[in-house]
Design a protein around this motif. Structure first.
Motif, mmCIF file in Angstrom:
data_model
loop_
_atom_site.group_PDB
_atom_site.id
_atom_site.type_symbol
_atom_site.label_atom_id
_atom_site.label_comp_id
_atom_site.label_asym_id
_atom_site.label_seq_id
_atom_site.Cartn_x
_atom_site.Cartn_y
_atom_site.Cartn_z
ATOM 1 N N PHE A 22 0.540 -1.658 0.121
ATOM 2 C CA PHE A 22 0.090 -0.102 -0.100
ATOM 3 C C PHE A 22 0.854 1.203 0.615
ATOM 4 C CE2 PHE A 22 -3.339 -2.784 1.114
ATOM 5 C CZ PHE A 22 -4.799 -2.447 0.538
ATOM 6 N N LEU A 25 0.140 4.129 -2.226
ATOM 7 C CA LEU A 25 -1.385 4.793 -2.331
ATOM 8 C C LEU A 25 -1.660 5.453 -1.300
ATOM 9 C CD1 LEU A 25 -3.844 2.095 -2.197
ATOM 10 C CD2 LEU A 25 -4.093 4.444 -3.493
ATOM 11 N N GLU A 56 -5.443 -6.142 3.633
ATOM 12 C CA GLU A 56 -5.984 -4.490 2.586
ATOM 13 C C GLU A 56 -7.257 -4.352 2.653
ATOM 14 O OE1 GLU A 56 -5.636 -7.460 -0.852
ATOM 15 O OE2 GLU A 56 -3.332 -8.273 -0.534
ATOM 16 N N ASN A 57 -8.179 -4.879 3.124
ATOM 17 C CA ASN A 57 -9.527 -4.635 3.128
ATOM 18 C C ASN A 57 -9.771 -3.226 4.900
ATOM 19 O OD1 ASN A 57 -10.668 -5.745 1.175
ATOM 20 N ND2 ASN A 57 -11.891 -6.926 2.627
ATOM 21 N N SER A 60 -7.360 -0.606 2.933
ATOM 22 C CA SER A 60 -7.568 0.947 2.131
ATOM 23 C C SER A 60 -8.572 1.397 2.868
ATOM 24 C CB SER A 60 -8.408 -0.206 0.984
ATOM 25 O OG SER A 60 -9.394 -1.227 1.105
ATOM 26 N N ASN A 61 -9.279 0.813 3.866
ATOM 27 C CA ASN A 61 -10.487 1.620 4.578
ATOM 28 C C ASN A 61 -10.222 2.696 5.272
ATOM 29 O OD1 ASN A 61 -13.661 1.927 5.998
ATOM 30 N ND2 ASN A 61 -12.247 1.968 7.731
ATOM 31 N N ILE A 63 -7.064 4.204 4.405
ATOM 32 C CA ILE A 63 -6.550 5.247 3.177
ATOM 33 C C ILE A 63 -8.109 6.865 3.063
ATOM 34 C CG2 ILE A 63 -5.653 5.727 1.508
ATOM 35 C CD1 ILE A 63 -3.728 2.970 1.771
ATOM 36 N N LYS A 64 -8.985 5.613 2.968
ATOM 37 C CA LYS A 64 -10.207 6.286 2.759
ATOM 38 C C LYS A 64 -10.810 7.186 3.619
ATOM 39 C CE LYS A 64 -12.472 2.982 -0.378
ATOM 40 N NZ LYS A 64 -13.271 1.335 0.047
ATOM 41 N N SER A 110 -17.166 4.670 -2.271
ATOM 42 C CA SER A 110 -17.000 3.360 -1.115
ATOM 43 C C SER A 110 -18.568 2.651 -1.820
ATOM 44 C CB SER A 110 -16.299 3.668 0.136
ATOM 45 O OG SER A 110 -17.000 3.338 0.543
#
Length: 147
Positions: A22, A25, A56-57, A60-61, A63-64, A110
């Protein structure tokens, strides 16, 4: 029901690999993660693909929703804590974080199923996942139990 293929996995290594994947990102979103992973190798009987997907989930959450401040801490008891600063949460939305289609307002692109899937996978792997909100930080804790 298909049996989940499990093997002894070093959680530290999978966590490190996931964070590294990541990296670009994080950079893109101006996030410099603070990472502390214990030296003690934490080994559990798990499915590696599922474990990667869980991390990963959650990453990525983060980062959002993160406001530039993100911490990953793995303790020597095997607990992994993901912590990010956000003012977009309250106790009501905290209670719904793992609901299938719930998204916090203002989320960029999302669909809200990342944490729901992470929770299902953690539970399939004989683990526990919980979220709390303290001092403007969302803290997601994961712990895989010894089988």
């Amino acid at each position: 029901q298909n049996e989940i293929k499990k093997e002894y996995i070093c959680i530290n290594h999978v966590l490190e690999e996931s964070i590294v994947s990541f990296y670009s990102l994080f950079k893109e979103h101006y996030i410099t993660p603070k990472i502390e992973i214990c030296d003690k190798k934490i080994v559990r009987l798990l499915n590696e693909t599922m474990l990667k997907r869980i991390f990963e989930n959650i990453l990525s959450n983060a980062i959002k929703y993160s406001e530039y401040d993100f911490h990953v801490h793995m303790y020597s008891n095997g607990t992994v804590e993901f912590k990010n600063k956000t003012d977009k949460l309250d106790q009501v939305s905290l209670g719904k974080l793992f609901d299938r289609y719930y998204t916090v307002k203002n989320a960029k692109k999302s669909n809200g199923i990342g944490l729901s899937i992470a929770k299902q996978l953690v539970e399939l792997c004989n683990g526990e996942i919980k979220a709390k909100y303290e001092n403007h930080y969302l803290i997601i804790e994961i712990r895989f139990l010894n089988d």
